[in-house]
Design a protein around this motif. Structure first.
Motif, PDB file in Angstrom:
ATOM      1  N   VAL A   1       0.863  -1.169   0.000  1.00 55.75           N
ATOM      2  CA  VAL A   1       0.000   0.000   0.000  1.00 55.75           C
ATOM      3  C   VAL A   1       0.906   1.227   0.000  1.00 55.75           C
ATOM      4  CG1 VAL A   1      -1.765   1.273   1.274  1.00 55.75           C
ATOM      5  CG2 VAL A   1      -1.834  -1.220   1.212  1.00 55.75           C
ATOM      6  N   TYR A   2       0.707   2.107  -0.977  1.00 59.21           N
ATOM      7  CA  TYR A   2       1.623   3.222  -1.192  1.00 59.21           C
ATOM      8  C   TYR A   2       0.886   4.551  -1.063  1.00 59.21           C
ATOM      9  CZ  TYR A   2       4.356  -0.639  -2.999  1.00 59.21           C
ATOM     10  OH  TYR A   2       5.023  -1.838  -3.123  1.00 59.21           O
TER      11      TYR A   2
ATOM     12  N   GLU B   1      -4.624  13.883   1.657  1.00 56.96           N
ATOM     13  CA  GLU B   1      -4.619  13.470   3.056  1.00 56.96           C
ATOM     14  C   GLU B   1      -5.107  12.029   3.202  1.00 56.96           C
ATOM     15  OE1 GLU B   1      -6.554  14.804   7.375  1.00 56.96           O
ATOM     16  OE2 GLU B   1      -6.920  16.000   5.568  1.00 56.96           O
ATOM     17  N   ASP B   2      -4.300  11.203   3.863  1.00 59.97           N
ATOM     18  CA  ASP B   2      -4.631   9.797   4.098  1.00 59.97           C
ATOM     19  C   ASP B   2      -5.080   9.111   2.804  1.00 59.97           C
ATOM     20  OD1 ASP B   2      -4.805   7.537   5.699  1.00 59.97           O
ATOM     21  OD2 ASP B   2      -6.908   7.902   6.229  1.00 59.97           O
ATOM     22  N   ALA B   3      -4.298   9.314   1.734  1.00 65.85           N
ATOM     23  CA  ALA B   3      -4.632   8.788   0.412  1.00 65.85           C
ATOM     24  C   ALA B   3      -3.630   7.701   0.038  1.00 65.85           C
ATOM     25  CB  ALA B   3      -4.612   9.907  -0.624  1.00 65.85           C
ATOM     26  N   TRP B   4      -4.147   6.540  -0.368  1.00 65.40           N
ATOM     27  CA  TRP B   4      -3.293   5.383  -0.602  1.00 65.40           C
ATOM     28  C   TRP B   4      -3.767   4.596  -1.823  1.00 65.40           C
ATOM     29  CZ3 TRP B   4       0.613   4.747   3.109  1.00 65.40           C
ATOM     30  CH2 TRP B   4       0.461   5.486   4.278  1.00 65.40           C
TER      31      TRP B   4
ATOM     32  N   VAL C   1      -7.195   2.583  -1.992  1.00 63.73           N
ATOM     33  CA  VAL C   1      -7.607   2.045  -0.701  1.00 63.73           C
ATOM     34  C   VAL C   1      -8.821   2.844  -0.254  1.00 63.73           C
ATOM     35  CG1 VAL C   1      -6.935   1.621   1.683  1.00 63.73           C
ATOM     36  CG2 VAL C   1      -5.249   1.377  -0.158  1.00 63.73           C
ATOM     37  N   TRP C   2      -9.980   2.219  -0.303  1.00 61.78           N
ATOM     38  CA  TRP C   2     -11.232   2.919  -0.045  1.00 61.78           C
ATOM     39  C   TRP C   2     -11.497   3.088   1.446  1.00 61.78           C
ATOM     40  CZ3 TRP C   2     -15.504   0.711  -3.802  1.00 61.78           C
ATOM     41  CH2 TRP C   2     -15.337   1.322  -5.059  1.00 61.78           C
TER      42      TRP C   2
ATOM     43  N   ALA D   1     -19.647   2.391   1.099  1.00 63.18           N
ATOM     44  CA  ALA D   1     -21.093   2.599   1.256  1.00 63.18           C
ATOM     45  C   ALA D   1     -21.709   3.261   0.026  1.00 63.18           C
ATOM     46  CB  ALA D   1     -21.361   3.450   2.491  1.00 63.18           C
ATOM     47  N   ALA D   2     -20.918   4.051  -0.695  1.00 69.24           N
ATOM     48  CA  ALA D   2     -21.443   4.773  -1.856  1.00 69.24           C
ATOM     49  C   ALA D   2     -21.253   4.019  -3.166  1.00 69.24           C
ATOM     50  CB  ALA D   2     -20.758   6.138  -1.957  1.00 69.24           C
ATOM     51  N   ASP D   3     -20.635   2.849  -3.120  1.00 63.61           N
ATOM     52  CA  ASP D   3     -20.284   2.147  -4.361  1.00 63.61           C
ATOM     53  C   ASP D   3     -21.528   1.612  -5.074  1.00 63.61           C
ATOM     54  OD1 ASP D   3     -18.373   0.932  -6.208  1.00 63.61           O
ATOM     55  OD2 ASP D   3     -19.076  -0.949  -5.375  1.00 63.61           O
ATOM     56  N   GLN D   4     -21.697   1.991  -6.329  1.00 61.51           N
ATOM     57  CA  GLN D   4     -22.876   1.602  -7.098  1.00 61.51           C
ATOM     58  C   GLN D   4     -22.909   0.098  -7.356  1.00 61.51           C
ATOM     59  OE1 GLN D   4     -25.361   3.595  -7.717  1.00 61.51           O
ATOM     60  NE2 GLN D   4     -26.561   1.990  -8.721  1.00 61.51           N
TER      61      GLN D   4
END
Length: 396
Positions: A234-235, A240-243, A314-315, A321-324
């Motif tokens: 995981v990179y 902010e807090d984005a991977w 990385v969700w 919860a929002a994933d269609q």
């Protein structure tokens, strides 16, 4: 028709592991009657300030779709009513410390005397027998006790505590075992007692590490890395807090990665084989992260996937919860609470070809909210008798 339509559960479980087992069965169509008490409510009915949750989120997850009745099991008449509920049920489920149900007169032998073919499932820390059966336990202890904790974390850090995934793994194993017992009952007419030890479920998950240990090989913590896929991990990305998660599966994909992001710096050029890349794992991770830091997770993912590299942002839980896709497949649904509030919930992560009638059909039950049906319709108690039992603290 729902797969388990017509199956009824007398649910004495508390906390998470046991309730998740009956939750799985309820999602498949079983009618689940949660037996609880206002005097000693399930601890998960309370807010979890330690997790930053001021609502009982865990209880919502594992109890949606169930019925609820109040019952004082310390009173002999309460225990008699509990046995009557078992008498009209197919499954009795409990997750107390071994010995509690025996002392209440609700052991497997006691319940079998009421319903000869009852299937009982007992979920506990270390099982109903053995020298460690006296110990209570919670999810972090199961992971620590089984060896999972020491396999989880970074090489330069401590073992990592494992929480709810442990409870849910235990519950899923228990639900599977109960289904097997129901199939056996259909074939032979015999019930049975299913004994599920959380510690043993956790130990069953350490896989090849156990084989390595038996051969004298010490397995080390690898963080987000893989022993067979290098580079992988995981990179960090811009923001902010984005991977982004990346996995290079073989030498061909490695060559494609180089073509995409450029030639590695001096000292890392001779990495065309897995063995060479393993010896330079840390340096390669730093090189990849220097590239991912230049863009967002979505942009990095698009570039990597177009180059044939396995990658995905990385969700956060909000992203899930929002994933269609998950919504269309019913893996994320909306349910209405008794108060009328509508909230999102985890649906059934399985699709059946012959029915769509699975999942949660109602929200979290109010404490004692289904007593008209259970005590009135199922057990035939008149309203006057029920009021008297309430006044005397039996239904409470």
């Amino acid at each position: 028709m729902r797969p388990l339509a017509g199956v009824r559960i007398a649910d004495f479980t508390i906390h998470a592991a046991g309730p998740f087992a009956t939750h799985v069965l309820a999602q498949l169509g079983a009618e689940c009657i949660k037996i609880e008490s206002a005097a000693r409510p399930d601890i998960f009915r309370k807010p979890h300030a330690v997790y930053g949750r001021m609502e009982a989120a865990t209880f919502d997850q594992v109890s949606s779709g169930k019925l609820s009745v109040r019952l004082n099991l310390k009173d002999r008449r309460g225990r008699d009513l509990a046995r009557r509920i078992v008498g009209v049920s197919d499954i009795a489920a409990e997750s107390f410390r071994p010995g509690v149900m025996d002392r209440l007169g609700l052991s497997y032998d006691d319940l079998r005397a009421v319903k000869q073919d009852i299937v009982m499932v007992s979920v506990s820390s270390s099982g109903q027998s053995g020298p460690d059966s006296v110990f209570a336990g919670y999810a972090p202890l199961f992971g620590a006790w089984s060896g999972l904790g020491t396999l989880t974390g970074h090489a330069d850090g401590p073992p990592v505590e494992i929480r709810h995934v442990m409870d849910h793994s235990v519950g899923l194993n228990a639900a599977t075992a109960v289904l097997a017992a129901l199939i056996r009952r259909r074939r032979t007419g015999m019930g049975g007692h299913v004994d599920v030890a959380a510690r043993e479920v956790a130990a069953s998950l350490i896989g090849e590490a156990l084989v390595e240990a038996s051969a004298g090989i010490q397995t080390e913590r690898l963080g987000n890395s893989s022993p067979a896929l290098v580079p992988s991990g995981v990179y960090r990305c811009a923001g902010e807090d984005a991977w982004v998660a990346v996995a290079v599966s073989d030498d061909v994909r490695w060559a494609q990665l180089i073509e995409l992001i450029g030639t590695p710096p001096a000292g890392l050029t001779a990495t065309s084989t897995l063995e060479a890349r393993i010896s330079h794992r840390i340096e390669l991770d730093a090189w990849i992260e220097a590239w991912t830091l230049q863009s967002t997770p979505d942009t990095s993912t698009a570039a990597l996937q177009s180059g044939g590299i396995a990658a995905h942002p990385v969700w956060s839980t909000a992203d899930v919860a929002a994933d269609q896709h998950l919504r269309e497949r019913g893996a994320v649904i909306e349910v209405a609470e008794p108060s009328g509030r509508v909230r999102q919930a985890v649906g059934v992560p399985i699709v059946f070809s012959e029915t769509t009638d699975v999942g949660i059909h109602r929200g979290t039950p109010e404490l004692g909210g289904d007593e008209d049906y259970v005590y009135g319709e199922l057990l035939g108690l008149g309203r006057a008798e029920r009021m008297r039992l309430e006044e005397e603290g039996v239904i409470s």
